[in-house]
Design an enzyme around this catalytic site. Structure first.
Site, PDB file in Angstrom:
ATOM      1  N   ARG A 182       0.823  -1.221   0.000  1.00 42.55           N
ATOM      2  CA  ARG A 182       0.000   0.000   0.000  1.00 42.55           C
ATOM      3  C   ARG A 182       0.853   1.266   0.000  1.00 42.55           C
ATOM      4  O   ARG A 182       0.540   2.235   0.682  1.00 42.55           O
ATOM      5  CB  ARG A 182      -0.939   0.030   1.205  1.00 42.55           C
ATOM      6  CG  ARG A 182      -1.949  -1.081   1.244  1.00 42.55           C
ATOM      7  CD  ARG A 182      -3.121  -0.747   0.302  1.00 42.55           C
ATOM      8  NE  ARG A 182      -4.195  -1.702   0.479  1.00 42.55           N
ATOM      9  CZ  ARG A 182      -5.308  -1.443   1.181  1.00 42.55           C
ATOM     10  NH1 ARG A 182      -5.476  -0.283   1.732  1.00 42.55           N
ATOM     11  NH2 ARG A 182      -6.235  -2.349   1.281  1.00 42.55           N
TER      12      ARG A 182
ATOM     13  N   ARG B  74      -3.249   6.934   1.417  1.00 44.14           N
ATOM     14  CA  ARG B  74      -3.667   8.145   2.131  1.00 44.14           C
ATOM     15  C   ARG B  74      -2.672   8.701   3.133  1.00 44.14           C
ATOM     16  O   ARG B  74      -2.887   9.770   3.671  1.00 44.14           O
ATOM     17  CB  ARG B  74      -5.001   7.875   2.836  1.00 44.14           C
ATOM     18  CG  ARG B  74      -6.160   7.829   1.860  1.00 44.14           C
ATOM     19  CD  ARG B  74      -7.426   7.359   2.520  1.00 44.14           C
ATOM     20  NE  ARG B  74      -7.291   5.951   2.892  1.00 44.14           N
ATOM     21  CZ  ARG B  74      -8.264   5.216   3.401  1.00 44.14           C
ATOM     22  NH1 ARG B  74      -9.444   5.755   3.631  1.00 44.14           N
ATOM     23  NH2 ARG B  74      -8.064   3.954   3.706  1.00 44.14           N
TER      24      ARG B  74
ATOM     25  N   ARG C 294      -6.584  12.009  -5.430  1.00 39.88           N
ATOM     26  CA  ARG C 294      -7.859  11.319  -5.220  1.00 39.88           C
ATOM     27  C   ARG C 294      -9.014  12.329  -5.217  1.00 39.88           C
ATOM     28  O   ARG C 294     -10.071  12.077  -5.800  1.00 39.88           O
ATOM     29  CB  ARG C 294      -7.820  10.571  -3.894  1.00 39.88           C
ATOM     30  CG  ARG C 294      -9.030   9.720  -3.598  1.00 39.88           C
ATOM     31  CD  ARG C 294      -8.756   8.991  -2.305  1.00 39.88           C
ATOM     32  NE  ARG C 294      -9.855   8.174  -1.849  1.00 39.88           N
ATOM     33  CZ  ARG C 294     -10.871   8.628  -1.146  1.00 39.88           C
ATOM     34  NH1 ARG C 294     -10.955   9.904  -0.851  1.00 39.88           N
ATOM     35  NH2 ARG C 294     -11.809   7.801  -0.740  1.00 39.88           N
TER      36      ARG C 294
ATOM     37  N   ASP D  86      -7.272  -2.161  -7.099  1.00 36.58           N
ATOM     38  CA  ASP D  86      -7.737  -2.813  -5.880  1.00 36.58           C
ATOM     39  C   ASP D  86      -8.037  -4.270  -6.181  1.00 36.58           C
ATOM     40  O   ASP D  86      -8.285  -4.631  -7.336  1.00 36.58           O
ATOM     41  CB  ASP D  86      -8.993  -2.127  -5.333  1.00 36.58           C
ATOM     42  CG  ASP D  86      -9.216  -2.518  -3.879  1.00 36.58           C
ATOM     43  OD1 ASP D  86      -8.491  -2.009  -3.015  1.00 36.58           O
ATOM     44  OD2 ASP D  86     -10.090  -3.375  -3.609  1.00 36.58           O
TER      45      ASP D  86
ATOM     46  N   TYR E 263     -15.398 -11.095   0.705  1.00 34.78           N
ATOM     47  CA  TYR E 263     -16.072  -9.803   0.489  1.00 34.78           C
ATOM     48  C   TYR E 263     -17.381  -9.982  -0.274  1.00 34.78           C
ATOM     49  O   TYR E 263     -18.368  -9.306  -0.020  1.00 34.78           O
ATOM     50  CB  TYR E 263     -15.155  -8.844  -0.274  1.00 34.78           C
ATOM     51  CG  TYR E 263     -14.003  -8.327   0.566  1.00 34.78           C
ATOM     52  CD1 TYR E 263     -14.187  -7.251   1.442  1.00 34.78           C
ATOM     53  CD2 TYR E 263     -12.739  -8.907   0.506  1.00 34.78           C
ATOM     54  CE1 TYR E 263     -13.146  -6.782   2.222  1.00 34.78           C
ATOM     55  CE2 TYR E 263     -11.685  -8.439   1.286  1.00 34.78           C
ATOM     56  CZ  TYR E 263     -11.901  -7.377   2.145  1.00 34.78           C
ATOM     57  OH  TYR E 263     -10.873  -6.914   2.922  1.00 34.78           O
TER      58      TYR E 263
END
Ligand code: CP3
Length: 354
Positions: A26, A30, A39, A76, A153
């Site tokens: 990652r 952020r 973003r 992703d 998920y």
């Protein structure tokens, strides 16, 4: 094109390197203010993934700040279920969700296997754009989720703590789950092979939730399908080997079985000692990991100590890629990530002398 820095590929193939290669799970995200700005420009996370120029920009951002030995595609793992029609969306602070979670075998039977150059064409465009802009500086890593992790998920409808819905399917209707996992494995093979053809020089499969299974069921519901993926992948492209890494978070107990799939690299989280991991499988595969990402909250000296300890644990020899044991936390100061990357290069040279 010849890579200017091929340490990452060489280490995964257990060839000699001058210094241990390093990247961060990652690494685009952020914790970087420039990521947040791009973003915001894109609007939301999926719009960022679908815009090849902006996805390329955020992929390159961490490489401008840090001396990283690999870039990772900005995308992703949930792109595949989204392309199957489940309707991925993100609710602020709550993580990923699906509008149409799966609950019946009929829904699973109706799922299509997405065409990677069609419904997932935006990912391949991002790969091609990133490769062009990287200009051979470092290799580009492509990735996918493991079938089991994607299925969690898709059946839970989003993130989960107890995994009761997918475990209910596993034990009450195992045939339905196997059908789903098999379709996902076929989708992942097509998706990763398309990434390789588009320019990914190595690929990684993230099995974030394999560790919630019992040992027998890990083999049955997760590893078996990752093995199928390893068997189905293009392993050489454009005259170069394309190393594949499997990462099961909390999978330390099963390293031998993971290495038995024929993958090139095994990802480690921080719950296993790398010296023990090397003793168990290090003559067959490369190891990648295994620093606790929370160490990046510590002062510089503590970060350096941890890097030295992990380097000493692996010791001399080929086959080590340094990384965090999981994704970098979003409130880590970027300077601390810089300390980490520099420390790996600085303190690893002594392990790579003739
Ligand atoms: O820089 C990189 O490493 C490449 C990009 C990358 C992302 N997701 C971007 C992302 C990678 C490799 C992933 C993989 C991923 N996605 C995994 C496997 C690795 C892991 O962390 O275990 C998983 C389980 C996911 C699913 C997912 N997507 C989660 C749990 C989240 C976080 C939700 C949140 O709000 O924190 C996402 C969204 C996501 N994927 C973000 C990023 C940068 C944050 C989205 C944002 O900008 O708000």
């Amino acid at each position: 094109m010849q890579l200017k820095n091929d340490r990452y590929i060489r280490a995964l193939l257990r060839q000699p390197v001058d210094t241990t290669p390093v990247w961060m799970m990652r690494q685009a995200g952020r914790y970087l203010p420039e990521y947040k700005a791009t973003r915001a420009e894109a609007g939301d996370f999926m719009s960022l993934c679908k815009n090849a120029e902006l996805a390329c920009e955020v992929t390159l951002q961490p490489l401008r700040r840090f001396d990283l030995d690999a870039a990772i595609l900005f995308s992703d793992i949930l792109t595949i279920p989204d392309a199957m029609g489940l309707g991925l969306y993100f609710e602020t602070g709550e993580g990923p969700k699906f509008k149409h979670a799966l609950s019946s075998k009929a829904q699973i039977e109706a799922l299509p296997i997405p065409d990677p150059e069609d419904e997932l064409g935006y990912v391949m465009n991002a790969v091609r754009t990133i490769r062009r802009n990287l200009k051979g500086e470092v290799p580009l890593i492509g990735f996918s989720g493991s079938p089991w992790t994607l299925a969690t998920y898709m059946v839970e409808g989003g993130a989960s703590k107890a995994f009761t819905k997918i475990k209910k399917m596993a034990y009450a209707d195992p045939n339905a789950l196997h059908l789903l996992l098999d379709k996902l494995a076929d989708s992942v093979i097509a998706y990763l092979n398309a990434q390789i053809k588009a320019g990914a020089q190595s690929v990684m499969v993230f099995d974030t939730w394999g560790g919630v299974l019992t040992p027998r069921d890990y083999q049955l519901f997760s590893l078996q399908y990752m093995h199928k993926i390893v068997d189905g992948l293009i392993r050489e492209h454009d005259g170069q080997r394309v190393p594949v890494t499997l990462f099961t978070k909390n999978g330390g107990a099963w390293l031998e079985k993971i290495a038995d799939t024929g993958c090139d690299g095994v990802g480690l989280d921080w719950t296993i000692d790398i010296a023990e991991a090397k003793r168990r499988v290090g003559d067959r595969v490369a190891l990648q990991g295994n620093m606790d990402p929370s160490i990046l909250y510590a002062p510089a000296a503590r970060i350096e100590d941890e890097v030295k300890t992990i380097l000493a644990g692996f010791g001399n020899g080929t086959g080590h890629v340094f990384n965090l044991g999981h994704g970098i936390h979003l409130d880590v100061p970027p300077e601390n990530a810089g300390v980490f990357v520099e420390a790996v290069h600085k303190f690893s040279k002594q392990y790579h002398q003739e």
